[in-house]
Write a protein that holds these residues in place. Structure first.
Motif, PDB file in Angstrom:
ATOM      1  N   TRP A   1      44.055  26.420  33.538  1.00 31.35           N
ATOM      2  CA  TRP A   1      42.632  26.409  33.893  1.00 31.35           C
ATOM      3  C   TRP A   1      42.207  25.014  34.357  1.00 31.35           C
ATOM      4  CZ3 TRP A   1      41.417  29.062  28.625  1.00 31.35           C
ATOM      5  CH2 TRP A   1      41.607  30.439  28.742  1.00 31.35           C
ATOM      6  N   SER A   2      42.649  23.989  33.612  1.00 29.16           N
ATOM      7  CA  SER A   2      42.277  22.615  33.957  1.00 29.16           C
ATOM      8  C   SER A   2      42.819  22.232  35.332  1.00 29.16           C
ATOM      9  CB  SER A   2      42.810  21.635  32.899  1.00 29.16           C
ATOM     10  OG  SER A   2      42.238  21.899  31.641  1.00 29.16           O
TER      11      SER A   2
ATOM     12  N   CYS B   1      42.289  32.551  41.712  1.00 27.73           N
ATOM     13  CA  CYS B   1      43.360  31.561  41.898  1.00 27.73           C
ATOM     14  C   CYS B   1      44.422  31.720  40.818  1.00 27.73           C
ATOM     15  CB  CYS B   1      42.778  30.151  41.865  1.00 27.73           C
ATOM     16  SG  CYS B   1      41.814  29.711  43.324  1.00 27.73           S
ATOM     17  N   LEU B   2      43.986  32.018  39.590  1.00 26.11           N
ATOM     18  CA  LEU B   2      44.937  32.253  38.510  1.00 26.11           C
ATOM     19  C   LEU B   2      45.791  33.483  38.800  1.00 26.11           C
ATOM     20  CD1 LEU B   2      45.981  31.546  35.659  1.00 26.11           C
ATOM     21  CD2 LEU B   2      44.185  33.032  34.739  1.00 26.11           C
ATOM     22  N   ASP B   3      45.159  34.558  39.286  1.00 28.58           N
ATOM     23  CA  ASP B   3      45.907  35.758  39.672  1.00 28.58           C
ATOM     24  C   ASP B   3      46.962  35.415  40.717  1.00 28.58           C
ATOM     25  OD1 ASP B   3      44.500  37.426  37.997  1.00 28.58           O
ATOM     26  OD2 ASP B   3      43.136  38.164  39.535  1.00 28.58           O
ATOM     27  N   PHE B   4      46.552  34.674  41.742  1.00 31.70           N
ATOM     28  CA  PHE B   4      47.483  34.289  42.807  1.00 31.70           C
ATOM     29  C   PHE B   4      48.605  33.413  42.244  1.00 31.70           C
ATOM     30  CE2 PHE B   4      43.884  34.525  46.196  1.00 31.70           C
ATOM     31  CZ  PHE B   4      44.028  35.903  46.227  1.00 31.70           C
ATOM     32  N   PHE B   5      48.222  32.456  41.398  1.00 34.97           N
ATOM     33  CA  PHE B   5      49.185  31.501  40.850  1.00 34.97           C
ATOM     34  C   PHE B   5      50.261  32.215  40.036  1.00 34.97           C
ATOM     35  CE2 PHE B   5      50.641  27.764  38.569  1.00 34.97           C
ATOM     36  CZ  PHE B   5      50.406  26.722  39.451  1.00 34.97           C
ATOM     37  N   GLN B   6      49.824  33.161  39.208  1.00 31.10           N
ATOM     38  CA  GLN B   6      50.775  33.871  38.348  1.00 31.10           C
ATOM     39  C   GLN B   6      51.548  34.941  39.115  1.00 31.10           C
ATOM     40  OE1 GLN B   6      48.187  35.104  35.066  1.00 31.10           O
ATOM     41  NE2 GLN B   6      48.963  33.419  33.844  1.00 31.10           N
TER      42      GLN B   6
ATOM     43  N   ASN C   1      37.414  35.257  28.810  1.00 31.63           N
ATOM     44  CA  ASN C   1      36.892  36.365  27.996  1.00 31.63           C
ATOM     45  C   ASN C   1      35.916  37.249  28.767  1.00 31.63           C
ATOM     46  OD1 ASN C   1      38.331  35.794  25.581  1.00 31.63           O
ATOM     47  ND2 ASN C   1      36.893  34.128  25.146  1.00 31.63           N
ATOM     48  N   LYS C   2      36.105  37.306  30.088  1.00 27.04           N
ATOM     49  CA  LYS C   2      35.295  38.171  30.944  1.00 27.04           C
ATOM     50  C   LYS C   2      36.219  38.991  31.826  1.00 27.04           C
ATOM     51  CE  LYS C   2      31.595  34.706  31.243  1.00 27.04           C
ATOM     52  NZ  LYS C   2      30.806  33.846  32.169  1.00 27.04           N
ATOM     53  N   ARG C   3      35.668  40.051  32.412  1.00 26.74           N
ATOM     54  CA  ARG C   3      36.439  40.852  33.373  1.00 26.74           C
ATOM     55  C   ARG C   3      36.297  40.229  34.749  1.00 26.74           C
ATOM     56  NH1 ARG C   3      36.859  47.170  33.884  1.00 26.74           N
ATOM     57  NH2 ARG C   3      39.092  46.889  34.001  1.00 26.74           N
ATOM     58  N   LEU C   4      37.251  39.374  35.078  1.00 30.28           N
ATOM     59  CA  LEU C   4      37.205  38.664  36.344  1.00 30.28           C
ATOM     60  C   LEU C   4      38.555  38.758  37.039  1.00 30.28           C
ATOM     61  CD1 LEU C   4      35.285  35.446  35.164  1.00 30.28           C
ATOM     62  CD2 LEU C   4      34.338  37.362  36.461  1.00 30.28           C
ATOM     63  N   GLY C   5      38.650  38.192  38.237  1.00 30.31           N
ATOM     64  CA  GLY C   5      39.880  38.258  39.000  1.00 30.31           C
ATOM     65  C   GLY C   5      39.982  39.573  39.760  1.00 30.31           C
ATOM     66  N   VAL C   6      41.182  39.823  40.302  1.00 30.72           N
ATOM     67  CA  VAL C   6      41.421  41.070  41.039  1.00 30.72           C
ATOM     68  C   VAL C   6      42.554  41.902  40.446  1.00 30.72           C
ATOM     69  CG1 VAL C   6      40.480  40.317  43.256  1.00 30.72           C
ATOM     70  CG2 VAL C   6      42.869  39.810  42.702  1.00 30.72           C
ATOM     71  N   VAL C   7      43.429  41.300  39.659  1.00 31.93           N
ATOM     72  CA  VAL C   7      44.582  42.036  39.130  1.00 31.93           C
ATOM     73  C   VAL C   7      44.153  43.008  38.041  1.00 31.93           C
ATOM     74  CG1 VAL C   7      46.767  41.850  37.881  1.00 31.93           C
ATOM     75  CG2 VAL C   7      46.254  40.263  39.741  1.00 31.93           C
ATOM     76  N   PHE C   8      43.374  42.522  37.058  1.00 36.39           N
ATOM     77  CA  PHE C   8      42.942  43.373  35.945  1.00 36.39           C
ATOM     78  C   PHE C   8      41.449  43.674  36.071  1.00 36.39           C
ATOM     79  CE2 PHE C   8      46.774  41.428  34.049  1.00 36.39           C
ATOM     80  CZ  PHE C   8      47.460  42.598  33.759  1.00 36.39           C
ATOM     81  N   ASN C   9      41.082  44.242  37.198  1.00 36.85           N
ATOM     82  CA  ASN C   9      39.687  44.592  37.431  1.00 36.85           C
ATOM     83  C   ASN C   9      39.635  45.875  38.235  1.00 36.85           C
ATOM     84  OD1 ASN C   9      36.870  44.223  37.360  1.00 36.85           O
ATOM     85  ND2 ASN C   9      37.121  42.001  37.630  1.00 36.85           N
ATOM     86  N   ASP C  10      38.468  46.493  38.315  1.00 40.23           N
ATOM     87  CA  ASP C  10      38.338  47.734  39.075  1.00 40.23           C
ATOM     88  C   ASP C  10      36.876  47.945  39.459  1.00 40.23           C
ATOM     89  OD1 ASP C  10      37.077  48.781  36.722  1.00 40.23           O
ATOM     90  OD2 ASP C  10      39.019  49.407  35.944  1.00 40.23           O
TER      91      ASP C  10
END
Length: 493
Positions: A246-247, A293-298, A109-118
């Motif tokens: 996530w786990s 890592c989630l961005d990379f994984f997906q 529920n935060k703006r994190l990662g690199v795919v959906f961020n700016d």
């Protein structure tokens, strides 16, 4: 009392009338309703066309290359056609990413990662991520060698699976081979192909991509709906898909943390943990590491794996193309080894087939949604700040004027009269363009070529006579996915 009621009706009426009005110089599009916007128009067209990208293509044909709609309170502008798309990609004010409930739910529920961020946050994290991935070998010769070794593992796995003429489910058959290359960079190790836990996680990712489209769906527009329709809104499926992921990622990070520095594998996670300890920049955190890592994984599995599976489908439906691929591989590679990346320049027909697979499958028909970071003048239009910009790559790939017969699978369109490969770089943009161009483009291209060429060189694909040919109509979602299909595989040598 009567006066209060009358005043209330007047206020509500005025609000509804004002809410019908479009912003000044907003791009053309269908008239919207107060509060809900064009949601009913889109729902009706979905029942007609079946796919969201076809709805946007319908609007393109009706309203032109720059058209606008409103869904709920959010403005959307859809860019179609080569000129509008290239201009949009090169407009700095359109390089933002949407910031809605759907886009944040996957990252705590935060703006994190690199795919959906700016913004500065994204710029810092993207630069660091690319630097470390390149240090790990992305885009270098040793990474190509890793992919070539993984190709051999893949062939051996499929040979074992097909030893007794067994049918093999091919819908997601490339998930782990594709992920292994990226995961070697990210975590320092690879997965076994029969890892059931990982296979289940990957299936959840695919299901997650099917729940909504690139707009974020009804959940993003009306987040409160999750309390009333948790399943139909997509909220519960999204949550159920992400919790085990996530786990899993947290376990991987924790394992790296508990090892002594000398025992830690050389990896992105290791480097990022060191940066968290040493950096004073606020964007580096444990949650941000998990989100990247989630961005990379997906992103590292979905599009490449789907493209490869679609490619096998098209080979089955176009046996003449399949035979030509085999013939070129036999002539150039021979029967004593598998392809390597250096063979690419000597396999123009294979390259042409791969490009046609990318064009024809339209795995990411809208790329990834953009957002205007300021009020933006684009041609004769004014596009308000925080408008979601959808870029219809489908309109490029299915341009009748350019491709002439876009609904025909024809690799020859990527070859000149001398049989040399043509990139069509002005019209063909499967990895995007500009500052938001896919950061894993080089890895994806190398993986697509080596996995496809190796698989085709190693196997003859057989569809049993009692089973119909695979249905090439995709499943809709954020990306297009192949439907389930099975094959018998016969080693070619």
């Amino acid at each position: 009392m009567l006066l209060v009621v009358v005043l209330a009706f007047i206020v509500i009426g005025l609000f509804l009338l004002v809410d019908l009005r479009k912003p000044i110089h907003f791009p053309p599009g269908p008239q919207w309703l107060p509060i809900v916007g064009n949601i009913f128009v889109i729902h009706k067209l979905r029942s007609v066309y079946g796919f969201f990208h076809l709805i946007w293509h319908h609007f393109y044909e009706k309203y032109g290359p720059v058209m606008g709609i409103r869904i709920g309170r959010t403005f959307f502008v859809i860019m179609s056609g080569r000129d509008a798309i290239r201009d949009a990609y090169n407009t700095d004010a359109m390089n933002g990413r949407p910031n809605g409930f759907f886009y944040r739910i996957r990252t705590f529920n935060k703006r994190l990662g690199v795919v959906f961020n700016d913004g500065d946050f994204w710029d810092t994290q993207r630069r660091f991520s690319l630097k470390i991935l390149r240090q790990m070998g992305m885009g270098r010769a040793n990474m190509n060698e890793h992919i070539e070794q993984e190709c051999t593992e893949m062939v051996n796995f499929f040979k074992r699976k097909s030893a007794n003429g067994q049918l093999i489910e091919m819908q997601h058959a490339f998930d782990i081979p594709v992920l292994n290359i990226l995961w070697t960079l990210v975590a320092g190790y690879r997965f076994e192909y029969d890892d059931e836990r990982l296979q289940n996680l990957l299936k959840m990712i695919h299901e997650c991509f099917r729940v909504v489209d690139m707009t974020g769906g009804i959940l993003n527009l009306f987040p409160l709906i999750r309390h009333f329709f948790p399943i139909r809104s997509g909220y519960k499926p999204l949550l159920n898909a992400h919790k085990p992921l996530w786990s899993f990622l947290q376990e991987v990070v924790n394992e790296t943390k508990t090892k002594h520095s000398s025992e830690r594998p050389k990896s992105f996670i290791n480097s990022y943990l060191e940066e968290i300890s040493n950096s004073t920049h606020s964007s580096f955190s444990d949650e941000q590491l998990l989100s990247i890592c989630l961005d990379f994984f997906q992103a590292g599995t979905e599009t490449t794996s789907n493209t490869l599976s679609f490619g096998l489908m098209y080979m089955i439906h176009n046996r003449d193309v399949c035979d030509k691929v085999h013939a070129e591989l036999d002539a150039v590679i021979g029967k004593k080894r598998f392809p390597i990346l250096q063979d690419r320049n000597h396999l123009p027909y294979v390259e042409a087939v791969l490009s046609e697979i990318l064009r024809f499958s339209n795995v990411a028909p809208l790329g990834i949604a953009h957002r205007t970071t300021d009020d933006t003048t684009f041609r004769e239009f004014i596009i308000p700040k925080d408008t979601v910009v959808l870029i219809s790559l489908y309109s490029l790939n299915m341009d009748k004027d350019y491709w002439r017969d876009p609904n025909v699978f024809k690799p020859e369109r990527f070859l000149n009269e001398n049989g040399e490969y043509i990139s069509h770089s002005e019209q063909f943009l499967p990895f995007g363009l500009g500052k938001r161009r896919c950061m894993g483009e080089h890895l994806a291209k190398a993986s697509l070529f080596l996995y496809f060429a190796t698989f085709m060189h190693a196997f003859q694909m057989i569809v049993p006579s009692d089973i119909p040919l695979p249905n090439i109509q995709p499943n809709d979602g954020i990306t297009l996915q192949p439907k389930s299909f099975v094959l018998q595989l016969k080693p070619r040598f």
